[in-house]
Design an enzyme around this catalytic site. Structure first.
Site, PDB file in Angstrom:
ATOM      1  N   LYS A 188       0.893  -1.169   0.000  1.00  0.00           N
ATOM      2  CA  LYS A 188       0.000   0.000   0.000  1.00  0.00           C
ATOM      3  C   LYS A 188       0.928   1.216   0.000  1.00  0.00           C
ATOM      4  O   LYS A 188       1.447   1.631   1.020  1.00  0.00           O
ATOM      5  CB  LYS A 188      -0.874  -0.005   1.261  1.00  0.00           C
ATOM      6  N   GLU A 264       9.083   1.317  11.301  1.00  0.00           N
ATOM      7  CA  GLU A 264      10.117   2.344  11.132  1.00  0.00           C
ATOM      8  C   GLU A 264       9.384   3.671  11.223  1.00  0.00           C
ATOM      9  O   GLU A 264       8.641   4.039  10.313  1.00  0.00           O
ATOM     10  CB  GLU A 264      10.807   2.220   9.757  1.00  0.00           C
ATOM     11  N   CYS A 298      13.893  10.421   6.898  1.00  0.00           N
ATOM     12  CA  CYS A 298      13.739  10.123   8.329  1.00  0.00           C
ATOM     13  C   CYS A 298      15.048  10.313   9.071  1.00  0.00           C
ATOM     14  O   CYS A 298      15.056  10.489  10.276  1.00  0.00           O
ATOM     15  CB  CYS A 298      13.242   8.699   8.500  1.00  0.00           C
ATOM     16  N   GLU A 400       8.865  16.130  15.685  1.00  0.00           N
ATOM     17  CA  GLU A 400       9.423  16.045  14.338  1.00  0.00           C
ATOM     18  C   GLU A 400       8.688  17.030  13.419  1.00  0.00           C
ATOM     19  O   GLU A 400       7.468  17.001  13.329  1.00  0.00           O
ATOM     20  CB  GLU A 400       9.237  14.625  13.818  1.00  0.00           C
TER      21      GLU A 400
END
Ligand code: NAD
Ligand code: 6OH
Length: 497
Positions: A188, A264, A298, A400
């Site tokens: 997906k 992750e 990331c 973040e």
């Protein structure tokens, strides 16, 4: 030379199920836009529950067809063929990726696409050579000898749920080990970046991967393809890359069926820069680590701690680097700054700009939206931004942002820097810059993060372990470290005479 504007891009993005492209059962489609100019780049078929059902059923039955009977050598040859075909189609894939993400064309063609191809050849080799284990004899009380045969077997049907920031690489990161270990997959992709995973279907067919082994369902998360997939009873394990909040929701859903998850997730990566570092190298690599891909990797650094004697000089040097970046058409080789993924994401980043102001930050550079000309004025552009002067408790330091931003603070003592780096609910990556290697090793040993670079950033051997501490995730993927997630180990114990 590959022409960045050439080739035919798919505009009608369907799902890929059981080796064939198929429209959504409900005929629902959603728009995908190019973040550089907000132009419509594709209409994407949203997979319904029925489409997801068909994809999972195809993946489940493909487990026991020719795919399940193949020798390791045969499977490895097919995966090497996938790698070769990705390289043959690198131009198409790079153009599609640039249209979806606004990434710079040159680095995508030369870096990200070949790296995605490499995942298939690396995992083909790892699984071909690691699946035979030596016998392990063990003594049994009361006499006799048993021989244990531990054997890795495929886990089954893997759901691979992917983010938008490095769409091709991060999807191959999951697809290659899953297939190399003999699983089948339903991918997906992010709703923002559906094209490269969908194009990969053509490559899988051309390489001779049997139908049903590789499937793609497009759509969103909640009440759409993502949720339908995660909650499907025939999914055996879920590998997810994305935001921590989404990871938590997926993990909660997976718990109901005791499905294994590999997560992750987000980060708030930090760098510690000592006065004895190679200053120019530290500045150049740190600028990359903050601004590369518009800060949407990331592993990007958002917090910097600089030893006081070089603090002012470092802030000034990084400001110069930020101001030298040129936003522009991602296909133009002179462009050095790409846009954010979407105008929605820019709204989120701008809220942090506002918060930094309210919390009393000094804005060293940036802090707004650059003026762009012509069609680019519609894009999701943002200025590279550097702050100083925030308290460590500010939300800007804690959360973040996922944009081309960083906060820079001074430190006096090594222990103080380590404490600030570790004072985070995340723990994905960190950098340490120092000419004193014993010190750098000592500091690295204390940092709570899954990946630590000393005097470098983003040099990543595909076979090395990748993953985060704390809210940055669960599990490690990469090379051999992927095997534990993508296989079940079955032990057969044979009692002899
Ligand atoms: P996201 O969490 O919004 O979405 C990721 C994927 O999950 C998308 O495909 C989305 O459609 C799907 N999804 C959303 N809700 C779902 C649900 N309830 N059930 C099933 N699927 C669902 O993340 P994003 O915005 O695409 O990516 C950016 C984030 O990813 C950042 O936080 C970044 O740090 C993180 N990231 C982490 C790593 C890593 O390796 N640690 C790598 C890349 C990106
Ligand atoms: C997170 O966004 C991961 C990035 C890692 C890589 O791009 C790589 O190639 O190792």
């Amino acid at each position: 030379m590959v022409n960045p504007a050439g080739g035919t891009l798919p505009r009608d993005i369907q799902n890929f199920i059981n080796g064939a492209y198929c429209p959504s059962a409900t005929h629902k489609r959603f728009e995908s836009r190019n973040p550089a100019d907000n132009a419509l780049s594709a209409l994407v078929h949203e997979a319904s529950r029925e489409d997801v059902e068909r994809a999972v059923t195809a993946a489940k039955s493909a487990l026991h067809g020719p795919w399940g009977q193949m020798s390791l050598n045969e499977r490895a040859s097919l995966l090497n063929r996938v790698a070769d075909l990705i390289m043959e189609r690198a131009g198409d894939l790079a153009r599609a990726e640039v249209n979806d993400t606004g990434k710079l064309f040159g680095p995508t063609l030369k870096g990200e696409i070949p790296r995605g191809a490499q995942q298939f050849s690396v995992f083909a080799e790892i699984t071909r050579t690691h699946f035979s284990f030596p016998d392990i004899p063990s003594d049994i009380p009361g006499g006799g000898r048993a021989v244990n045969h531990p054997a890795r077997t495929p886990k089954g049907v893997i759901a691979a749920i992917c983010p938008w920031n490095l769409p091709f690489i991060l999807s191959t990161w999951k697809i290659a080990p899953a297939l190399a270990c003999g699983n089948t997959v339903v991918v997906k992709p992010s709703e923002e970046t559906p094209v490269t995973a969908t194009l990969l279907g053509e490559i899988m067919n051309e390489a001779g991967i049997p139908p049903g082994v590789y499937n793609v369902v497009n759509g969103f998360g909640p009440n759409s393809a993502g949720e339908f997939l995660v909650s499907h009873p025939d999914i055996d394990a879920i590998t997810f890359t994305g935001e921590t909040r989404t990871g938590a929701a997926i993990m909660a859903r997976a718990a109901a069926d005791i499905k294994d998850v590999s997560l992750e997730l987000g980060g708030k990566n930090a760098g510690i820069i000592f006065a004895d570092c190679d200053f120019d190298k530290a500045v150049a690599a740190t600028a990359m680590s903050v601004f590369h891909n518009c800060g949407q990797v990331c592993l990007c650094t958002e917090r910097l701690y600089i030893e006081r004697p070089i603090f002012d000089k470092f802030v000034h040097a990084l400001k110069e680097k930020a101001e030298s970046l040129t936003p522009g058409d991602p296909r133009d080789p002179l462009t050095t700054l790409s846009p954010l993924i979407s105008r929605d994401h820019r709204e989120k980043v701008l809220k942090y700009f506002e918060l930094a102001r309210t919390d009393g930050a000094t804005i060293v550079t940036g802090g707004g939206v650059p003026e762009m000309e012509g069609r680019l004025a519609e894009g999701a552009w943002i200025q590279p931004t550097i702050w100083t002067g925030l308290l460590e408790s500010s939300r800007v330091i804690k959360e973040e942002v996922f944009g081309p931003v960083c906060h820079i603070a001074p430190f006096d003592e090594e222990s103080e820097a380590v404490a600030m780096v570790n004072n985070s609910s995340y723990g994905l990556a960190a950098t340490v810059w120092s000419g004193d290697i014993p010190r750098a090793r000592r500091v690295a040993a204390q940092i709570e993060a899954g990946i630590i670079w000393v005097n470098a950033w983003m040099i990543r051997e595909l076979k090395s372990p990748f993953g985060g501490f704390k809210k940055s995730g669960i599990g490690r993927e990469g090379g051999e470290f992927s095997l534990d997630f993508y296989t079940e180990i079955k032990n057969v114990c044979i009692l002899g005479e």
